[in-house]
Design an enzyme around this catalytic site. Structure first.
Site, PDB file in Angstrom:
ATOM      1  N   HIS A 127     -13.132   4.014   9.583  1.00 18.81           N
ATOM      2  CA  HIS A 127     -12.421   2.851   9.035  1.00 18.81           C
ATOM      3  C   HIS A 127     -12.938   2.483   7.637  1.00 18.81           C
ATOM      4  CE1 HIS A 127      -9.811  -0.730  10.493  1.00 18.81           C
ATOM      5  NE2 HIS A 127      -9.713  -0.587   9.189  1.00 18.81           N
ATOM      6  N   LEU A 128     -12.831   3.481   6.741  1.00 18.73           N
ATOM      7  CA  LEU A 128     -13.337   3.324   5.369  1.00 18.73           C
ATOM      8  C   LEU A 128     -12.252   2.913   4.378  1.00 18.73           C
ATOM      9  CD1 LEU A 128     -15.580   6.536   5.055  1.00 18.73           C
ATOM     10  CD2 LEU A 128     -16.277   4.229   5.708  1.00 18.73           C
ATOM     11  N   GLY A 129     -11.033   2.642   4.876  1.00 18.97           N
ATOM     12  CA  GLY A 129      -9.899   2.393   3.975  1.00 18.97           C
ATOM     13  C   GLY A 129     -10.189   1.431   2.850  1.00 18.97           C
ATOM     14  N   ALA A 130     -10.878   0.342   3.167  1.00 15.34           N
ATOM     15  CA  ALA A 130     -11.158  -0.674   2.150  1.00 15.34           C
ATOM     16  C   ALA A 130     -12.589  -0.591   1.632  1.00 15.34           C
ATOM     17  CB  ALA A 130     -10.899  -2.060   2.723  1.00 15.34           C
ATOM     18  N   ILE A 181       0.837  -1.207   0.000  1.00 12.60           N
ATOM     19  CA  ILE A 181       0.000   0.000   0.000  1.00 12.60           C
ATOM     20  C   ILE A 181       0.865   1.248   0.000  1.00 12.60           C
ATOM     21  CG2 ILE A 181      -1.712   1.310   1.327  1.00 12.60           C
ATOM     22  CD1 ILE A 181      -2.788  -1.414   2.327  1.00 12.60           C
ATOM     23  N   GLU A 230     -11.903   0.799  18.493  1.00 11.98           N
ATOM     24  CA  GLU A 230     -12.970   0.852  17.489  1.00 11.98           C
ATOM     25  C   GLU A 230     -14.101  -0.096  17.864  1.00 11.98           C
ATOM     26  OE1 GLU A 230     -11.468   0.213  13.547  1.00 11.98           O
ATOM     27  OE2 GLU A 230     -10.024   1.856  13.689  1.00 11.98           O
ATOM     28  N   ASP A 261      11.338   2.526   6.118  1.00 14.63           N
ATOM     29  CA  ASP A 261      10.918   1.134   6.187  1.00 14.63           C
ATOM     30  C   ASP A 261      12.181   0.282   6.271  1.00 14.63           C
ATOM     31  OD1 ASP A 261      10.141  -1.517   5.653  1.00 14.63           O
ATOM     32  OD2 ASP A 261       8.438  -0.880   4.440  1.00 14.63           O
ATOM     33  N   THR A 298       1.879   0.831   7.850  1.00 23.39           N
ATOM     34  CA  THR A 298       2.582  -0.286   8.453  1.00 23.39           C
ATOM     35  C   THR A 298       1.617  -1.061   9.341  1.00 23.39           C
ATOM     36  OG1 THR A 298       4.441  -0.868   9.907  1.00 23.39           O
ATOM     37  CG2 THR A 298       3.353   1.214  10.355  1.00 23.39           C
TER      38      THR A 298
END
Length: 528
Positions: free
Chosen positions: A281-284, A154, A263, A173, A205
């Site tokens: 938590h809309l990332g996906a 990502i 959460e 990283d 990460t």
């Protein structure tokens, strides 16, 4: 009799149809994800369980799952599944590691724009009829420095998008090689350098012991004034209380968070600040990503239940059903050898060499290598699995070499894992005896004989009289029981190694006392 699958979270209709088309009986009951008692009551009737994030697969659930063969997680994170408990029951746990990478990366970019131009705040003001044109003075992103913490799948997509926006992209990283950084167009830097230079910091990460609170109060103090911080990865990566203080003082110009320490986040230190943007938590959460991961998990579970084929498993490699019985103990050995090396390594890994001697050399060594690399990377990258491990190692420029040869020593089969980092080289060897238990037999050329155990202490010391007595007394005084004690040395009075199994985790204060003992060079807690 057709296998039965229970879907206990919301999954697309197309995924349900895939199960049906493949000849799998499927019950779609998305309300069960939040009703653990009802789930426990009926789980014994099913061979497969398809979930998203709402269902928590606990030891209690698994205890009742007498028929369960596979759990499929539509998405990457499997922290809602007790992996050790599932493995102990022989349940395969699958995920879909790459199905929502683009969606999550795009959400981070959207959050960056929302912060830079105060879009949510300006929208609320305008729709309230205020027309506060002079209040919302934004910043351009062009020519700004974007700092990425975690440049895996990502993070690399975010980097590519940032470069497309004409930003200067720097990345921290430990697993990113200079060559890989050059390929994707980012500058690899240390964390302190990133903190000092970045105008925008975005985190990509997993949450591990090493990354928890990576943006602590101390780290936030090292950032440049006016920095903007984005977290679409995992709650717990940022000290939210410290960030709120930095926002209140004006040191941090803004923050955009999609994930939180607790959460669902009904309250949070960040809530209510005028320069904070929050999403649940809309990332996906795009149509494409939801569809991709749902279809993928349905196909994978069907393949396993109908044909025995395993893919994208987090607790078992992709191998055929015929190969599994012979490979299983050596897979456990390879994974534990990798974990041993990974837990002792805190610098950039450049090369991994795995040598297979004797009978094991005739087995499917790719699966063994995947298990070893997964074990090696997992201490730093929690979501890595035996399927994704080789590609993650490749992404980070880690060279993996395999060698096979006839047995040359005392063992019918021997696996030796050697890693080269930017600071040192370390090697560890192991075998499987007739009892099927993996064992360590050599560390850095020093012969030992130790089984892997849940809690261990690894000690390097000078071979001088009195060490064992002082060490045993120290643990005894702390109320810690020693289960097994394996010793080895290169020569009399030379370098020595101890691998000690203890009953339960070692408290930090006891570890400090062990490290302070005379002649001790290093003491590290290990968990397997």
């Amino acid at each position: 009799m057709a296998p039965r699958v229970l879907i206990s979270d919301k999954l697309s209709d197309a995924a349900v149809q895939i199960f049906k088309d493949r000849g799998v009986d499927v019950d779609f009951r998305p309300e069960l994800g939040k009703d653990k008692d009802k789930l426990a009551e009926i789980i014994g009737d099913y061979d497969g369980l398809a979930i998203r994030s709402a269902t928590k697969v606990t030891p209690k659930i698994l205890e009742k799952a007498t028929r369960l063969k596979v759990i499929g997680r539509a998405g990457i994170g499997v922290d809602n599944v007790d992996i050790p408990a599932a493995s102990a029951k022989g349940v395969i746990v699958m995920n879909t590691p790459f199905g929502n990478s683009i969606t999550t990366a795009e959400h981070a970019i959207a959050m960056m724009f929302a912060l830079a131009r105060q879009i949510p705040q300006a929208d609320a003001s305008t729709q309230a009829g205020k027309w506060e044109k002079n209040r919302f003075m934004g910043v351009e992103l062009t020519a700004k420095t974007l700092g990425i913490i975690g440049c895996g799948n990502i993070g690399a997509i975010v980097a590519e998008r940032g470069i497309g926006l004409k930003m200067k992209v720097i990345a921290f990283d430990p697993f990113l090689s200079p060559e890989r950084a050059l390929t994707i167009g980012v500058e690899k830097v240390e964390l302190d350098d990133l903190l000092a230079r970045a105008d925008v910091i975005t985190l990509h990460t997993p949450l591990t012991e090493k990354t928890k609170n990576v943006l602590s109060a101390e780290a936030l103090a090292k950032t440049r004034k006016g920095v903007r911080i984005i977290n679409c990865a995992r709650g717990g990566l940022v000290d939210e209380v410290a960030l709120r203080a930095a926002l209140d003082s004006g040191h941090v110009a803004g923050a955009a968070f999609d994930v939180f320490g607790v959460e669902p986040a009904e309250e949070n230190p960040l809530f209510g600040h005028p320069n904070v943007v929050c999403t649940p938590h809309l990332g996906a959460a795009t149509t494409e990503a939801q569809e991709n991961v749902a279809l993928q998990v349905a196909e994978q579970m069907s393949d396993y239940l109908l044909n025995g084929a395993i893919s994208n498993a987090v607790n078992f490699p992709s191998i055929t059903a015929e190969e599994a019985p012979k490979l299983k103990p050596f897979i456990a050995l390879a994974e534990k050898l990798g974990s041993f090396a990974g837990q002792l390594t805190d610098s950039d890994i450049q090369t991994v060499r795995i040598t297979y001697e004797g009978a094991v050399a005739d087995q499917k060594i790719k699966a063994l290598t995947s298990a070893a690399i997964a074990g090696l990377l997992r201490p730093a990258l929690a979501d890595v699995n035996v399927v994704s491990a080789p590609s993650i190692a490749k992404e980070r420029g880690i060279v993996v070499e395999e060698t096979t040869r006839a047995a040359e020593g005392d063992y019918d089969s021997l696996i030796t894992l050697s890693i080269t980092s930017d600071k040192y080289e370390r090697a560890v060897s192991g075998t499987v005896f007739a009892d099927g238990q993996p064992r360590i037999v050599d560390i850095k050329g020093i012969k030992v004989d130790a089984e892997f155990a849940p809690s261990m202490i690894y000690i390097t010391n000078e071979d001088k009289p009195g060490f064992i007595g002082r060490f045993a007394s120290l643990l005894g005084d702390a109320g810690i029981n020693i289960a097994t004690f394996a010793l080895g040395r290169d020569r009399q009075g030379g370098d020595a190694i101890a691998l000690v199994e203890v009953d339960g985790p070692l408290p930090a204060e006891v570890l400090e006392k062990v490290t302070a003992l005379p002649h001790v060079k290093q003491a590290k807690p290990l968990t397997f």
